[in-house]
Design a protein around this motif. Structure first.
Motif, PDB file in Angstrom:
ATOM      1  N   VAL A  34      10.079 -11.271  10.671  1.00  0.00           N
ATOM      2  CA  VAL A  34       9.555  -9.920  10.869  1.00  0.00           C
ATOM      3  C   VAL A  34       8.427  -9.639   9.886  1.00  0.00           C
ATOM      4  O   VAL A  34       7.382  -9.079  10.243  1.00  0.00           O
ATOM      5  N   LEU A  35       8.619 -10.025   8.629  1.00  0.00           N
ATOM      6  CA  LEU A  35       7.578  -9.809   7.623  1.00  0.00           C
ATOM      7  C   LEU A  35       6.311 -10.575   7.973  1.00  0.00           C
ATOM      8  O   LEU A  35       5.188 -10.081   7.773  1.00  0.00           O
ATOM      9  N   LYS A  36       6.461 -11.793   8.509  1.00  0.00           N
ATOM     10  CA  LYS A  36       5.303 -12.574   8.944  1.00  0.00           C
ATOM     11  C   LYS A  36       4.575 -11.848  10.080  1.00  0.00           C
ATOM     12  O   LYS A  36       3.332 -11.796  10.107  1.00  0.00           O
ATOM     13  N   SER A  37       5.323 -11.290  11.017  1.00  0.00           N
ATOM     14  CA  SER A  37       4.717 -10.557  12.135  1.00  0.00           C
ATOM     15  C   SER A  37       3.970  -9.323  11.635  1.00  0.00           C
ATOM     16  O   SER A  37       2.876  -9.013  12.115  1.00  0.00           O
ATOM     17  N   LEU A  38       4.550  -8.626  10.665  1.00  0.00           N
ATOM     18  CA  LEU A  38       3.892  -7.443  10.098  1.00  0.00           C
ATOM     19  C   LEU A  38       2.615  -7.838   9.375  1.00  0.00           C
ATOM     20  O   LEU A  38       1.600  -7.141   9.446  1.00  0.00           O
ATOM     21  N   SER A  39       2.656  -8.976   8.677  1.00  0.00           N
ATOM     22  CA  SER A  39       1.485  -9.457   7.969  1.00  0.00           C
ATOM     23  C   SER A  39       0.364  -9.808   8.948  1.00  0.00           C
ATOM     24  O   SER A  39      -0.797  -9.455   8.750  1.00  0.00           O
ATOM     25  N   ASP A  40       0.716 -10.493  10.036  1.00  0.00           N
ATOM     26  CA  ASP A  40      -0.272 -10.841  11.057  1.00  0.00           C
ATOM     27  C   ASP A  40      -0.847  -9.588  11.707  1.00  0.00           C
ATOM     28  O   ASP A  40      -2.046  -9.521  11.995  1.00  0.00           O
ATOM     29  N   PHE A  41       0.013  -8.603  11.935  1.00  0.00           N
ATOM     30  CA  PHE A  41      -0.438  -7.346  12.528  1.00  0.00           C
ATOM     31  C   PHE A  41      -1.433  -6.648  11.614  1.00  0.00           C
ATOM     32  O   PHE A  41      -2.482  -6.168  12.052  1.00  0.00           O
ATOM     33  N   ALA A  42      -1.122  -6.595  10.327  1.00  0.00           N
ATOM     34  CA  ALA A  42      -1.995  -5.908   9.367  1.00  0.00           C
ATOM     35  C   ALA A  42      -3.359  -6.570   9.284  1.00  0.00           C
ATOM     36  O   ALA A  42      -4.393  -5.896   9.204  1.00  0.00           O
ATOM     37  N   VAL A  43      -3.377  -7.907   9.314  1.00  0.00           N
ATOM     38  CA  VAL A  43      -4.637  -8.638   9.193  1.00  0.00           C
ATOM     39  C   VAL A  43      -5.550  -8.377  10.388  1.00  0.00           C
ATOM     40  O   VAL A  43      -6.775  -8.398  10.258  1.00  0.00           O
ATOM     41  N   SER A  44      -4.960  -8.104  11.543  1.00  0.00           N
ATOM     42  CA  SER A  44      -5.752  -7.896  12.754  1.00  0.00           C
ATOM     43  C   SER A  44      -6.075  -6.432  13.016  1.00  0.00           C
ATOM     44  O   SER A  44      -6.666  -6.095  14.042  1.00  0.00           O
ATOM     45  N   THR A  45      -5.686  -5.550  12.100  1.00  0.00           N
ATOM     46  CA  THR A  45      -5.917  -4.112  12.271  1.00  0.00           C
ATOM     47  C   THR A  45      -6.623  -3.552  11.033  1.00  0.00           C
ATOM     48  O   THR A  45      -6.714  -4.229  10.006  1.00  0.00           O
ATOM     49  N   PRO A  46      -7.094  -2.311  11.104  1.00  0.00           N
ATOM     50  CA  PRO A  46      -7.742  -1.712   9.931  1.00  0.00           C
ATOM     51  C   PRO A  46      -6.764  -1.160   8.903  1.00  0.00           C
ATOM     52  O   PRO A  46      -7.186  -0.510   7.941  1.00  0.00           O
ATOM     53  N   PHE A  47      -5.470  -1.424   9.071  1.00  0.00           N
ATOM     54  CA  PHE A  47      -4.462  -0.882   8.162  1.00  0.00           C
ATOM     55  C   PHE A  47      -4.135  -1.874   7.049  1.00  0.00           C
ATOM     56  O   PHE A  47      -4.175  -3.089   7.251  1.00  0.00           O
ATOM     57  N   GLN A  48      -3.777  -1.339   5.876  1.00  0.00           N
ATOM     58  CA  GLN A  48      -3.327  -2.156   4.760  1.00  0.00           C
ATOM     59  C   GLN A  48      -1.910  -2.670   5.040  1.00  0.00           C
ATOM     60  O   GLN A  48      -1.112  -2.018   5.717  1.00  0.00           O
ATOM     61  N   LEU A  49      -1.605  -3.835   4.490  1.00  0.00           N
ATOM     62  CA  LEU A  49      -0.293  -4.436   4.701  1.00  0.00           C
ATOM     63  C   LEU A  49       0.828  -3.535   4.195  1.00  0.00           C
ATOM     64  O   LEU A  49       1.862  -3.388   4.850  1.00  0.00           O
ATOM     65  N   THR A  50       0.616  -2.908   3.032  1.00  0.00           N
ATOM     66  CA  THR A  50       1.657  -2.020   2.492  1.00  0.00           C
ATOM     67  C   THR A  50       1.879  -0.816   3.400  1.00  0.00           C
ATOM     68  O   THR A  50       3.016  -0.341   3.547  1.00  0.00           O
ATOM     69  N   GLN A  51       0.809  -0.294   4.016  1.00  0.00           N
ATOM     70  CA  GLN A  51       0.937   0.821   4.940  1.00  0.00           C
ATOM     71  C   GLN A  51       1.752   0.416   6.158  1.00  0.00           C
ATOM     72  O   GLN A  51       2.620   1.171   6.629  1.00  0.00           O
ATOM     73  N   VAL A  52       1.466  -0.765   6.670  1.00  0.00           N
ATOM     74  CA  VAL A  52       2.194  -1.269   7.839  1.00  0.00           C
ATOM     75  C   VAL A  52       3.673  -1.458   7.499  1.00  0.00           C
ATOM     76  O   VAL A  52       4.556  -1.047   8.261  1.00  0.00           O
ATOM     77  N   GLU A  53       3.954  -2.047   6.361  1.00  0.00           N
ATOM     78  CA  GLU A  53       5.348  -2.300   5.970  1.00  0.00           C
ATOM     79  C   GLU A  53       6.104  -0.996   5.750  1.00  0.00           C
ATOM     80  O   GLU A  53       7.273  -0.877   6.158  1.00  0.00           O
ATOM     81  N   ASP A  54       5.473  -0.017   5.108  1.00  0.00           N
ATOM     82  CA  ASP A  54       6.139   1.268   4.862  1.00  0.00           C
ATOM     83  C   ASP A  54       6.479   1.965   6.177  1.00  0.00           C
ATOM     84  O   ASP A  54       7.587   2.489   6.357  1.00  0.00           O
ATOM     85  N   ASN A  55       5.521   2.002   7.100  1.00  0.00           N
ATOM     86  CA  ASN A  55       5.771   2.654   8.387  1.00  0.00           C
ATOM     87  C   ASN A  55       6.811   1.892   9.203  1.00  0.00           C
ATOM     88  O   ASN A  55       7.640   2.500   9.894  1.00  0.00           O
ATOM     89  N   ALA A  56       6.772   0.564   9.122  1.00  0.00           N
ATOM     90  CA  ALA A  56       7.755  -0.245   9.844  1.00  0.00           C
ATOM     91  C   ALA A  56       9.166   0.027   9.324  1.00  0.00           C
ATOM     92  O   ALA A  56      10.114   0.174  10.107  1.00  0.00           O
ATOM     93  N   GLN A  57       9.304   0.087   8.013  1.00  0.00           N
ATOM     94  CA  GLN A  57      10.611   0.354   7.410  1.00  0.00           C
ATOM     95  C   GLN A  57      11.136   1.719   7.850  1.00  0.00           C
ATOM     96  O   GLN A  57      12.321   1.877   8.173  1.00  0.00           O
ATOM     97  N   MET A  58      10.247   2.716   7.865  1.00  0.00           N
ATOM     98  CA  MET A  58      10.651   4.057   8.274  1.00  0.00           C
ATOM     99  C   MET A  58      11.063   4.087   9.742  1.00  0.00           C
ATOM    100  O   MET A  58      12.085   4.701  10.106  1.00  0.00           O
ATOM    101  N   LEU A  59      10.306   3.413  10.606  1.00  0.00           N
ATOM    102  CA  LEU A  59      10.610   3.415  12.034  1.00  0.00           C
ATOM    103  C   LEU A  59      11.944   2.742  12.324  1.00  0.00           C
ATOM    104  O   LEU A  59      12.725   3.221  13.149  1.00  0.00           O
ATOM    105  N   VAL A  60      12.215   1.632  11.641  1.00  0.00           N
ATOM    106  CA  VAL A  60      13.497   0.949  11.827  1.00  0.00           C
ATOM    107  C   VAL A  60      14.645   1.852  11.387  1.00  0.00           C
ATOM    108  O   VAL A  60      15.683   1.943  12.056  1.00  0.00           O
TER     109      VAL A  60
END
Length: 231
Positions: free
Chosen positions: A1-27
């Motif tokens: 899951v962390l690898k998927s979030l990292s790949d997602f962040a790299v392909s978007t204008p969002f920072q990795l920490t922003q993606v991880e924080d929002n992902a944690q909240m959504l889960v």
């Protein structure tokens, strides 16, 4: 899951920490792990690649999931963030905006209705289709992706160095424990050093503590050297 979030962040204008924080909240608010990346993509497109809007949408969307329905509070928040939720719901449900507003007040708009509305806005032909990709091509998006790649490189290097650094850290901790256990004065003094760490930062506090711990050794060494030279 962390690898998927990292790949997602790299392909978007969002920072990795922003993606991880929002992902944690959504889960935590009910999004299944398997649905995490599609949900982030959906919210990211509707947010038009804006990090602040992205975070707000993730929170509001999670609240809708938790409640099981759309309330007036989330509807207003969506509107403030530029999301025409009322228009989209009216079109998808075949009602007028006034009727949909009344349905929201009566608690008749389900979380599934909101999810489908987001899908229609972010999917093919939707108002916000591929907005993340478009934003990622801007200067700010490119610089964000560079930072994400550097963050990922740092983490990978940290993981590779961990087997080497961990034994050193454990040995250092054992040395500190011996000094702390040696005297009640040292315990009190170390407590003060720990307080200073908040001001100096973790690294600064650790260096200061290590320097203090070595002071008695240096003094003893100097005394031995003096006795040896005298005799």
């Amino acid at each position: 899951v962390l690898k998927s979030l990292s790949d997602f962040a790299v392909s978007t204008p969002f920072q990795l920490t922003q993606v991880e924080d929002n992902a944690q909240m959504l889960v935590a608010m009910g999004v299944e792990v398997d649905d995490l990346i599609p949900t982030l993509e959906m919210l990211g497109n509707v947010a038009r690649g804006n990090a602040e809007v992205f975070q707000g949408l993730a929170l509001n969307y999670g609240q809708v999931l938790t409640q099981g329905k759309l309330t007036g509070r989330e509807l207003r928040d969506f509107a403030v963030r530029g999301i025409p939720m009322l228009d989209v719901l009216a079109k998808s449900l075949g009602n007028t905006k006034e009727e949909v507003a009344g349905m929201v007040s009566d608690g008749l708009i389900s979380a599934e209705d909101v999810k489908n509305a987001f899908k229609s806005m972010s999917g093919e032909g939707g108002k916000f289709e591929d907005m993340m990709k478009k934003q990622a091509l801007t200067f700010s998006g490119v610089t964000s992706n560079i930072q994400d790649n550097l963050e990922r490189l740092t983490r990978e290097m940290g993981g590779a160095l961990l087997p080497i650094v961990k034994p050193i850290a454990e040995a250092f901790q054992g040395l500190l424990n011996k000094f702390v256990d040696a005297s009640p004065f040292i315990k009190t003094f170390v407590a003060g050093i720990v307080g200073l760490t908040a001001v100096l930062g973790t690294a600064g506090g650790a260096i200061l503590l290590f320097s203090v711990a070595l002071a008695p050794i240096k003094s003893a060494s100097a005394a031995i050297t003096t006795l040896t030279s005298d005799h």
